[in-house]
Design a protein around this motif. Structure first.
Motif, mmCIF file in Angstrom:
data_model
loop_
_atom_site.group_PDB
_atom_site.id
_atom_site.type_symbol
_atom_site.label_atom_id
_atom_site.label_comp_id
_atom_site.label_asym_id
_atom_site.label_seq_id
_atom_site.Cartn_x
_atom_site.Cartn_y
_atom_site.Cartn_z
ATOM 1 N N VAL A 283 2.646 13.378 12.530
ATOM 2 C CA VAL A 283 1.752 13.067 13.644
ATOM 3 C C VAL A 283 1.585 14.306 14.519
ATOM 4 C CG1 VAL A 283 1.481 11.663 15.728
ATOM 5 C CG2 VAL A 283 2.410 10.634 13.632
ATOM 6 N N GLN A 284 0.330 14.621 14.820
ATOM 7 C CA GLN A 284 0.000 15.733 15.704
ATOM 8 C C GLN A 284 -0.470 15.165 17.046
ATOM 9 O OE1 GLN A 284 0.365 18.964 14.513
ATOM 10 N NE2 GLN A 284 1.141 17.957 12.679
ATOM 11 N N VAL B 109 0.862 -1.178 0.000
ATOM 12 C CA VAL B 109 0.000 0.000 0.000
ATOM 13 C C VAL B 109 0.896 1.225 0.000
ATOM 14 C CG1 VAL B 109 -1.740 1.292 1.281
ATOM 15 C CG2 VAL B 109 -1.781 -1.197 1.312
ATOM 16 N N THR B 110 0.636 2.132 -0.909
ATOM 17 C CA THR B 110 1.390 3.379 -0.900
ATOM 18 C C THR B 110 0.641 4.383 -0.044
ATOM 19 O OG1 THR B 110 0.271 4.150 -2.880
ATOM 20 C CG2 THR B 110 2.340 2.980 -3.193
ATOM 21 N N GLY B 111 1.354 5.335 0.446
ATOM 22 C CA GLY B 111 0.709 6.339 1.276
ATOM 23 C C GLY B 111 1.453 7.652 1.246
ATOM 24 N N ASP B 112 0.736 8.685 1.542
ATOM 25 C CA ASP B 112 1.330 10.014 1.615
ATOM 26 C C ASP B 112 1.823 10.255 3.034
ATOM 27 O OD1 ASP B 112 0.654 10.657 -1.070
ATOM 28 O OD2 ASP B 112 -1.406 11.052 -0.429
ATOM 29 N N ASP C 15 6.534 12.520 14.638
ATOM 30 C CA ASP C 15 6.852 11.352 13.808
ATOM 31 C C ASP C 15 6.070 11.454 12.500
ATOM 32 O OD1 ASP C 15 8.541 10.279 15.694
ATOM 33 O OD2 ASP C 15 7.233 8.594 16.239
ATOM 34 N N THR C 16 6.508 10.685 11.530
ATOM 35 C CA THR C 16 5.803 10.657 10.244
ATOM 36 C C THR C 16 5.113 9.323 10.087
ATOM 37 O OG1 THR C 16 7.438 12.126 9.267
ATOM 38 C CG2 THR C 16 6.081 10.851 7.745
ATOM 39 N N LEU D 251 1.975 4.107 16.055
ATOM 40 C CA LEU D 251 2.181 5.007 14.919
ATOM 41 C C LEU D 251 1.904 6.461 15.261
ATOM 42 C CD1 LEU D 251 0.529 2.942 12.062
ATOM 43 C CD2 LEU D 251 2.970 3.344 12.414
ATOM 44 N N VAL D 252 1.027 6.702 16.235
ATOM 45 C CA VAL D 252 0.599 8.072 16.520
ATOM 46 C C VAL D 252 0.913 8.511 17.944
ATOM 47 C CG1 VAL D 252 -1.197 8.140 14.745
ATOM 48 C CG2 VAL D 252 -1.739 7.240 17.005
ATOM 49 N N GLU D 253 1.771 7.775 18.632
ATOM 50 C CA GLU D 253 2.026 8.122 20.026
ATOM 51 C C GLU D 253 3.035 9.250 20.198
ATOM 52 O OE1 GLU D 253 3.297 4.590 22.035
ATOM 53 O OE2 GLU D 253 5.149 4.431 20.921
ATOM 54 N N THR D 254 3.855 9.530 19.173
ATOM 55 C CA THR D 254 4.881 10.560 19.306
ATOM 56 C C THR D 254 4.649 11.678 18.295
ATOM 57 O OG1 THR D 254 6.444 8.844 19.984
ATOM 58 C CG2 THR D 254 7.367 10.986 19.379
ATOM 59 N N PRO D 255 4.148 12.833 18.753
ATOM 60 C CA PRO D 255 3.978 13.968 17.840
ATOM 61 C C PRO D 255 5.312 14.312 17.173
ATOM 62 C CG PRO D 255 2.835 14.399 19.894
ATOM 63 C CD PRO D 255 3.659 13.139 20.099
#
Length: 90
Positions: free
Chosen positions: A42-43, A35-38, A83-84, A77-81
């Motif tokens: 992370v906020q 899967v490709t993604g943009d 991060d990408t 994936l979203v725990e560290t603002p």
């Protein structure tokens, strides 16, 4: 057994015997398709379900974000603002 939009809806099952001798039905390993993604930064307060809702309009599709990043635990994936995370295109 699963909702039609579940990532497990079309995964085959197998019967096996547990260590206690009980017969159980289990899902076969689900093969991930590339899967490709943009990239998205992370906020604070981001969650995969909120990202999925914002991008594809369906929060139950959060697992596509996890698959695009090969994450076993999507929360990481979203725990560290700052991060990408890759977010699949709708």
């Amino acid at each position: 057994m699963f909702l039609p939009n579940s990532r497990y809806a079309r995964v085959a099952t197998v019967q096996t015997t547990s260590s206690t001798g009980e017969t159980v039905v289990a899902l076969k390993l689900r093969q991930l398709t590339p899967v490709t993604g943009d990239p998205r930064m992370v906020q604070a307060g981001d969650r995969l379900d909120l990202l999925a809702h914002a991008i594809v309009g369906d929060a139950t599709q959060f697992w596509h974000v996890g698959d695009a990043n090969s994450a076993l635990d999507g929360r990481s994936l979203v725990e560290t603002p700052g991060d990408t995370v890759r977010v699949p295109r709708s």
